[in-house]
Write a protein that holds these residues in place. Structure first.
Motif, PDB file in Angstrom:
ATOM      1  N   GLN A 261      38.190  19.868  -5.331  1.00 33.85           N
ATOM      2  CA  GLN A 261      36.781  20.260  -5.346  1.00 33.85           C
ATOM      3  C   GLN A 261      36.335  20.465  -6.784  1.00 33.85           C
ATOM      4  O   GLN A 261      36.999  21.145  -7.562  1.00 33.85           O
ATOM      5  CB  GLN A 261      36.557  21.549  -4.562  1.00 33.85           C
ATOM      6  CG  GLN A 261      35.110  22.036  -4.577  1.00 33.85           C
ATOM      7  CD  GLN A 261      34.886  23.236  -3.681  1.00 33.85           C
ATOM      8  OE1 GLN A 261      35.103  23.162  -2.473  1.00 33.85           O
ATOM      9  NE2 GLN A 261      34.465  24.341  -4.272  1.00 33.85           N
ATOM     10  N   LEU A 262      35.215  19.854  -7.137  1.00 37.34           N
ATOM     11  CA  LEU A 262      34.671  19.938  -8.496  1.00 37.34           C
ATOM     12  C   LEU A 262      33.353  20.696  -8.449  1.00 37.34           C
ATOM     13  O   LEU A 262      32.395  20.263  -7.802  1.00 37.34           O
ATOM     14  CB  LEU A 262      34.445  18.531  -9.063  1.00 37.34           C
ATOM     15  CG  LEU A 262      33.756  18.447 -10.424  1.00 37.34           C
ATOM     16  CD1 LEU A 262      34.651  19.003 -11.508  1.00 37.34           C
ATOM     17  CD2 LEU A 262      33.351  17.007 -10.742  1.00 37.34           C
ATOM     18  N   ASP A 263      33.317  21.839  -9.126  1.00 36.01           N
ATOM     19  CA  ASP A 263      32.086  22.628  -9.242  1.00 36.01           C
ATOM     20  C   ASP A 263      31.448  22.346 -10.594  1.00 36.01           C
ATOM     21  O   ASP A 263      32.100  22.490 -11.640  1.00 36.01           O
ATOM     22  CB  ASP A 263      32.390  24.127  -9.107  1.00 36.01           C
ATOM     23  CG  ASP A 263      32.899  24.491  -7.718  1.00 36.01           C
ATOM     24  OD1 ASP A 263      32.384  23.934  -6.737  1.00 36.01           O
ATOM     25  OD2 ASP A 263      33.823  25.323  -7.628  1.00 36.01           O
ATOM     26  N   ILE A 264      30.190  21.961 -10.565  1.00 35.01           N
ATOM     27  CA  ILE A 264      29.465  21.573 -11.768  1.00 35.01           C
ATOM     28  C   ILE A 264      28.335  22.570 -11.998  1.00 35.01           C
ATOM     29  O   ILE A 264      27.549  22.849 -11.090  1.00 35.01           O
ATOM     30  CB  ILE A 264      28.886  20.144 -11.635  1.00 35.01           C
ATOM     31  CG1 ILE A 264      30.013  19.148 -11.351  1.00 35.01           C
ATOM     32  CG2 ILE A 264      28.098  19.752 -12.878  1.00 35.01           C
ATOM     33  CD1 ILE A 264      29.532  17.811 -10.820  1.00 35.01           C
ATOM     34  N   ASP A 265      28.274  23.108 -13.202  1.00 35.23           N
ATOM     35  CA  ASP A 265      27.209  24.053 -13.560  1.00 35.23           C
ATOM     36  C   ASP A 265      26.829  23.780 -15.014  1.00 35.23           C
ATOM     37  O   ASP A 265      27.645  23.947 -15.921  1.00 35.23           O
ATOM     38  CB  ASP A 265      27.682  25.495 -13.390  1.00 35.23           C
ATOM     39  CG  ASP A 265      26.532  26.495 -13.492  1.00 35.23           C
ATOM     40  OD1 ASP A 265      25.375  26.058 -13.615  1.00 35.23           O
ATOM     41  OD2 ASP A 265      26.803  27.711 -13.444  1.00 35.23           O
TER      42      ASP A 265
END
Length: 696
Positions: free
Chosen positions: A298-302
């Motif tokens: 899972q890749l969280d982008i912010d």
């Protein structure tokens, strides 16, 4: 033909014997001490600070995992470094495979830890299992205390070997011993880890020093990236301990606002998204063999972006709060998605004319951004973690940025639509300026003798065709030009006079700068373009030297010239090719000097003048009334050559940039549009001024 001689076993010859017994097997932490640069990059200040980052990152990883909201870091007078957190504490029970406690495993075994996909951490900066153990191996002493299970457990190490110290400091008597010591009790539920270590001076260079400025910057940066985390940094090496506290609740939006130095065109725009991808990684099966296995990640982008009226790009990128100063796949994806979003956003407008196009540099102009991604087990290029290498991240980040930023650029909301229009206009104007600068650059290449008429007529060029040995003096005023023209060596020294004070380019636009006759002449004579199209390989001179009077007006002119070069020809400054001449302030003419003593003695500052005056008086050397130079025009050609221009006797000050961000902030404070910070700087300096130093 002489008979062949077998010299395999000849004594005294190097490399003659090469058998299995000659092979050296480094086990455990021996390899770290033998080749420390493989693990920490270098053994200078950078490597010393990297060790500290490894310990701090372990504490921050606990905060990211939801444990502990306070971290203490202290640089102490005895040379030790302390890092304490309120996380879960390193496991103190026995690790079944080694039979050692969890603490000893973490600090003595390479590639051991809780960050190898075991589920203890969702996203972490420690990935290779070498951080704590490498710091231990490179420390002359390391003490660790763990609060866990209602007790405080302790263990000590000398250069990676566990044992017990009989006293304080790294030089205390040491006895080798394994196992944890129970040294106290704590309340139920209290957990945490405290580490104190002394870097091993057998490993690190003598001039390697801990930088409190870098530590403070890192603490501030981390407090932005982990909202609500409090970091206390103490420097106890001086007479009085100095403590700074960092805590920010605004996250990367507040970080981007902090980094920005120019007035805003847009508010902070947050780009967020969560994507998943499948990664094939080798994993141990039941038989102990490595088997390629598909794992879903899972890749969280912010991301926080903000455009300002300036022209420089401020870009910070992070993976699991670990800084990636050299970028990587997440930055590549961000920039790709950014360009696609603007290309799509401009399609429905009439801002771009036929035949015009935008590039990535146009979009990045004036942008301040903080790019963060979080994912399990990212692939970094090297232990120093400066570049992210996980391939799927590029595509996923690009897609999220294109979608979310495209939504902002096409927004019909009352508060977003005007900002989107302004930033698109800014990008289009940047594109047109880039094209104009490119045309301008094509006309600035160094010309040969037959083509020199295209250069400014007031330029007194040199004869040499060697760039490395040529020098360009930018001279204040036509009066000084006449003397300098007689004083120079025309073989390799060129002169360009400027009239008074040039334009303050920190406040002006690129168009205004190019229209300014003095700025345009300087850029044309240097011959390498300006801004992002600047090509240092095309520069016509090896050195550029500012030569102005040694008064306040001369100092202002040097500051304006430095601003021009830093803003539009920065590679020249970064390469150390920009200098300031140092003309003398005073001249003593000696009466009947002793043999071997020069007739004229020059001093370059008031303190030096006072010392020389006292020295001559003490020696009984008679001299005429000392002369105080008010400007370059008061010197004749021989004096100017001998003191300021001739490489054999002159003094030059090199302009350098140790920290680009600090330099940018300094130029903005001194020369920018904001008056308040400059006023505070002047007032603060006024209180420090000694009235007796005023030459009135």
């Amino acid at each position: 033909m002489p008979p062949r001689t077998n010299t395999t076993n000849s004594p005294g010859l190097p490399g003659r014997e090469y058998e299995a017994k000659n092979l050296l097997v480094l086990e455990g932490l021996e390899a770290v001490r033998k080749r420390p640069a493989m693990y920490i990059g270098s053994t200078d200040t950078r490597g010393l600070m990297h060790c500290l980052w490894e310990i701090i990152d372990n504490a921050v990883d606990e905060a990211l995992a939801g444990s502990g909201r306070t971290i203490d870091v202290s640089l102490d007078a005895d040379g030790s470094i302390f890092v304490g957190d309120q996380g879960r504490g390193i496991p103190v029970d026995t690790e079944p495979r080694t039979g050692l406690s969890g603490v000893e495993v973490v600090y003595t075994k390479l590639h051991a830890g809780g960050k190898f996909g075991t589920g203890n951490y969702n996203a972490t900066g420690g990935l290779h299992g070498v951080g704590a153990s490498v710091v231990n191996a490179l420390s002359s002493r390391l003490d660790v205390e763990v609060d866990r299970n209602g007790a405080t457990w302790a263990m000590s190490f000398r250069r990676g070997t566990p044992g017990v110290f009989d006293g304080e400091g790294p030089d205390a008597p040491f006895t080798t011993a394994h196992g944890l010591r129970k040294v106290g009790k704590v309340a139920k539920g209290v957990t945490g880890t405290r580490v104190r270590y002394w870097p091993d001076r057998q490993i690190f260079l003598k001039d390697a020093q801990l930088s409190v400025d870098q530590l403070v910057d890192r603490a501030r940066q981390t407090s932005f990236l982990v909202p609500g985390l409090e970091l206390r940094v103490t420097d106890a090496r001086g007479e009085e301990p100095v403590t700074e506290l960092f805590r920010h609740e605004g996250g990367i939006s507040e970080f981007a606002d902090f980094l920005a130095s120019d007035p805003p065109v847009t508010d902070i725009v947050r780009i967020q998204g969560t994507e998943s991808f499948v990664e094939t990684v080798p994993m141990l099966d039941e038989d102990g063999a490595m088997t390629p296995t598909d794992v879903e990640r899972q890749l969280d982008i912010d991301i926080a972006v903000r455009w300002g009226t300036g022209y420089d790009t401020v870009e910070r990128s992070f993976v699991n709060i670990v800084a990636t100063p050299k970028g990587g796949t997440h930055v590549q994806g961000f920039e790709r998605g950014l360009l696609r979003a603007f290309v799509g956003g401009l399609e429905g407008t009439r801002l771009l004319k036929s035949g015009e196009e935008i590039t990535k540099d146009d979009v990045l102009e004036g942008l301040t951004t903080v790019v963060t991604v979080r994912l399990p087990e990212p692939q970094f290029e090297g232990q120093t973690k400066e570049v992210l290498g996980t391939p799927p991240v590029t595509r996923l980040v690009a897609g999220v940025v294109e979608r979310e930023l495209g939504r902002f650029l096409g927004s019909t909301k009352a508060n977003e639509r005007p900002q989107a229009r302004l930033v698109m206009e800014k990008v289009v104007n940047a594109s047109r300026t880039r094209v104009a600068a490119r045309v301008h650059k094509e006309n600035q290449r160094r010309k040969n003798a037959l083509e020199s008429s295209t250069l400014p007529p007031k330029l007194k060029d040199c004869r040499s065709g060697s760039v490395d040995h040529s020098e360009l003096f930018i001279v204040e005023g036509d009066s000084a030009l006449g003397t300098a023209n007689l004083a120079r060596n025309s073989e390799f020294q060129a002169l360009l006079p400027i009239r008074g004070k040039i334009l303050n380019v920190q406040k002006a636009s690129v168009g205004d700068m190019l229209k300014n006759a003095e700025c345009a002449s300087i850029i044309q004579v240097v011959g390498a373009g300006s801004g992002k199209t600047f090509d240092i390989d095309a520069a016509r001179y090896g050195k550029v030297i500012f030569m102005a009077d040694a008064d306040s007006d001369g100092a202002h002119i040097r500051c304006l010239l430095a601003t021009l070069f830093f803003r539009y020809m920065r590679p020249m400054v970064e390469a150390g090719r920009v200098f300031s001449a140092v003309p003398p302030l005073h001249r003593f003419e000696l009466i009947n000097p002793k043999k071997g003593t020069p007739k004229f003695v020059y001093t370059y500052s008031d303190p030096e003048y006072q010392r020389k005056l006292a020295e001559l008086t003490k020696k009984g050397q008679a001299f005429k009334e000392p002369q105080r130079y008010k400007g370059l025009g008061e010197m004749d050609a021989d004096q100017l050559a001998g003191t300021t221009m001739d490489p054999r006797g002159r003094m030059l000050r090199r302009l350098t940039v140790d920290d680009a961000m600090i330099a940018e902030q300094t130029f903005e404070m001194l020369m920018g549009n904001e008056v308040g910070p400059r006023r505070e700087f002047i007032i603060e300096g006024a209180y420090q001024l000694d009235d007796e130093r005023i030459d009135a």
